[in-house]
Write an enzyme that holds these catalytic residues in place. Structure first.
Site, PDB file in Angstrom:
ATOM      1  N   ASN A   1       0.827  -1.213   0.000  1.00 61.16           N
ATOM      2  CA  ASN A   1       0.000   0.000   0.000  1.00 61.16           C
ATOM      3  C   ASN A   1       0.857   1.256   0.000  1.00 61.16           C
ATOM      4  O   ASN A   1       0.711   2.159   0.843  1.00 61.16           O
ATOM      5  CB  ASN A   1      -0.956   0.010   1.193  1.00 61.16           C
ATOM      6  CG  ASN A   1      -2.258   0.731   0.874  1.00 61.16           C
ATOM      7  OD1 ASN A   1      -2.391   1.355  -0.175  1.00 61.16           O
ATOM      8  ND2 ASN A   1      -3.214   0.658   1.774  1.00 61.16           N
TER       9      ASN A   1
ATOM     10  N   HIS B   1      -9.655   3.541   9.239  1.00 59.09           N
ATOM     11  CA  HIS B   1     -10.038   2.202   8.814  1.00 59.09           C
ATOM     12  C   HIS B   1     -11.439   1.832   9.290  1.00 59.09           C
ATOM     13  O   HIS B   1     -12.162   1.120   8.598  1.00 59.09           O
ATOM     14  CB  HIS B   1      -9.041   1.175   9.351  1.00 59.09           C
ATOM     15  CG  HIS B   1      -7.808   1.039   8.520  1.00 59.09           C
ATOM     16  ND1 HIS B   1      -6.707   1.826   8.687  1.00 59.09           N
ATOM     17  CD2 HIS B   1      -7.516   0.201   7.497  1.00 59.09           C
ATOM     18  CE1 HIS B   1      -5.782   1.481   7.813  1.00 59.09           C
ATOM     19  NE2 HIS B   1      -6.253   0.501   7.072  1.00 59.09           N
TER      20      HIS B   1
END
Length: 502
Positions: free
Chosen positions: A353, A389
């Protein structure tokens, strides 16, 4: 997921929550009634035949549709009027949103419109930055709260978390665009937005089909270059990116097949099953090791496929190397070779990522420099990532655990480097393959251990797994964290003694 990440330890190898290709949700769960368009197209029947959920199949179809969209843009819109490209991106992006979430696409549309108003009405002010941060994050948190279940569902919050970072970054870059370049860092000068973006431009940037669903992150300045036809290795011509894009697509499909076949035998659900709990301790640990490796392939799959889309259209162009060879890694979200071969926790973080890591480093960690405390800046960056998240306790536990593992790993590496007997032992060629295998096993065991709360979300589930393995990860990491300074005193000579020895 994360701790410590790109660009001076901003703190994070980040996992944008993505779905698996299988659905083990019991019938009748709230997430089953997702408002989507085209349910009569036969996708439900096809998904059932493939052993997938309909939502997961829609996601895969959506990111694969980026390739025909990119081909159309290459051959019919290259170096056309910028407004045509913006319109095209808005239309295709909204179509993807509607295809996946039905009328719930209005969430993203509302946030884009409000963000444009913030930029126009508040201008290049710190007030606009704080307003953007507060509004976009609050909207995302509200979405998490009102749509949360005990399982991972593919819902509008999945692409919205990607959009949230994109719009916050835009506000900060727009703010930097009003400053004297002398007061900006080279990185800030590169991304600063000097002009005033139009509503169409902001919308096209937000809905770009190649990154709307799962990323990657990219800047408004790069998007503007794409719209002007400047993201190419040969000025005035279409980018020679077909082969590099095809390679990433092929690699992504390979990971997709690997994950799909592996998920028949390895799943999140088995971790909390009675059968798993009845297995011996060594098996439970071994399963976590293999599961941690396989579970990340679904993220790698999505990022490789979308990276190929970005490369094909030109957004992946990253200049040329010292030999004049074009680089197509501007939108790379994973370094596959490093990811597969590194024996270190920090190596996985550096390979995973990447664009989101860079975003956190650029807009969170480095912007907290005024605090004068690197550790505090890292802690705040990690806290931001945890709540970004989602609201489940598992995210906080995951980030905390990985952060500690990185600290301990670096302490061990420094110890081996500075201790003469340990460095001598580590340099023995015949032993290095053995060390490599042991490091890989240790690395993925602790990676899987950290991912347990991330993937299982709720307290009762991840606590059940941790109890079954006696919290070995926490015990070992905290023990090493406390003991390593004393071991260092014993094995590392003081500088004065080293000088005398020389």
């Amino acid at each position: 997921m994360g701790a410590e990440g790109a660009a001076s330890g901003a703190g994070a190898a980040v996992l944008v929550p993505l779905p698996g290709l299988r659905s083990d949700r019991p019938a009748g769960r709230p997430g089953e009634k997702m408002a989507v368009a085209g349910s009569g197209w036969g996708l439900a029947q096809l998904a059932k035949a493939l052993g997938s959920s309909e939502q997961a199949l829609r996601l895969i179809v959506s990111i694969l549709m980026g390739y025909p969209f990119a081909l159309f843009q290459r051959y019919f819109l290259f170096q056309k009027e910028a407004y045509l490209i913006h319109l095209y991106n808005v239309f295709t992006g909204l179509s993807i949103a509607y295809f996946n979430f039905g009328m719930q696409f209005f969430h993203s549309l509302l946030c884009v419109l409000i963000q444009f108003l913030i930029l126009r009405l508040m201008g290049r002010t710190i007030t606009a930055v704080f307003t953007t941060f507060f509004f976009q994050m609050t909207y995302l948190m509200a979405g998490y709260y009102f749509t949360a279940t005990e399982h991972y569902d593919i819902k509008w919050t999945m692409p919205h978390c990607v959009l949230t970072l994109k719009l916050i970054g835009l506000a900060i870059d727009y703010y930097d665009g009003g400053k004297d370049p002398e007061f900006l860092t080279p990185e800030q000068r590169r991304f600063a937005v000097r002009g005033v973006p139009t509503l169409l431009e902001v919308s096209g940037f937000s809905y770009f089909y190649g990154a709307f669903m799962v990323g990657p992150q990219f800047s408004m300045t790069d998007y503007q270059k794409l719209a002007r036809g400047e993201m190419t290795d040969v000025q005035g011509q279409r980018p020679n990116s077909f082969v590099p894009a095809l390679k990433r697509l092929s690699l992504g499909l390979l990971f997709l097949v690997t994950y799909t076949l592996s998920s028949l035998y390895i799943s999140d659900e088995y971790l909390i099953s009675d059968d798993y709990m009845e297995k011996p301790f060594w098996f439970r640990c071994g399963y976590i090791l293999v599961w941690g490796k396989i579970i990340l392939y679904k993220y790698v799959t999505c990022w490789l496929v979308t990276e190929g889309v970005c490369i094909l259209v030109g957004l992946g162009y990253n200049g040329k190397d010292q030999n004049g060879k074009p680089l197509w890694d501007a939108c790379a979200n994973t370094k596959v070779w490093l990811y597969e071969t590194t024996p270190l926790f920090t190596g996985t973080i550096a390979s995973f990522n990447i664009n989101t890591n860079a975003w956190v480093a650029r807009y969170i960690f480095k912007r907290l420099k005024f605090l004068g405390n690197k550790l505090l800046s890292q802690a705040l960056a990690l806290f931001f990532l945890a709540i970004w998240h989602g609201l489940h306790s598992g995210y906080l536990v995951c980030f905390q655990m990985e952060f500690l593992i990185v600290i301990v790993e670096r302490q061990v590496m420094n110890l081996v480097r500075d201790s003469p007997p340990l460095s001598t032992l580590a340099s023995i060629t015949a032993l290095q393959p053995i060390f490599y295998v042991l490091l890989q096993a240790n690395h993925w065991l602790f990676m899987g251990y950290s991912l347990v709360p991330f993937c299982l979300f709720t307290w009762d589930k991840w606590m059940k797994v941790y109890r079954s393995v006696y919290f070995f990860g926490h015990v070992l990491v905290f023990t090493l964290f406390l003991v390593l300074p004393y071991i260092r005193r014993l094995l590392v000579p003081r500088k004065e003694k080293l000088k005398k020895a020389e």
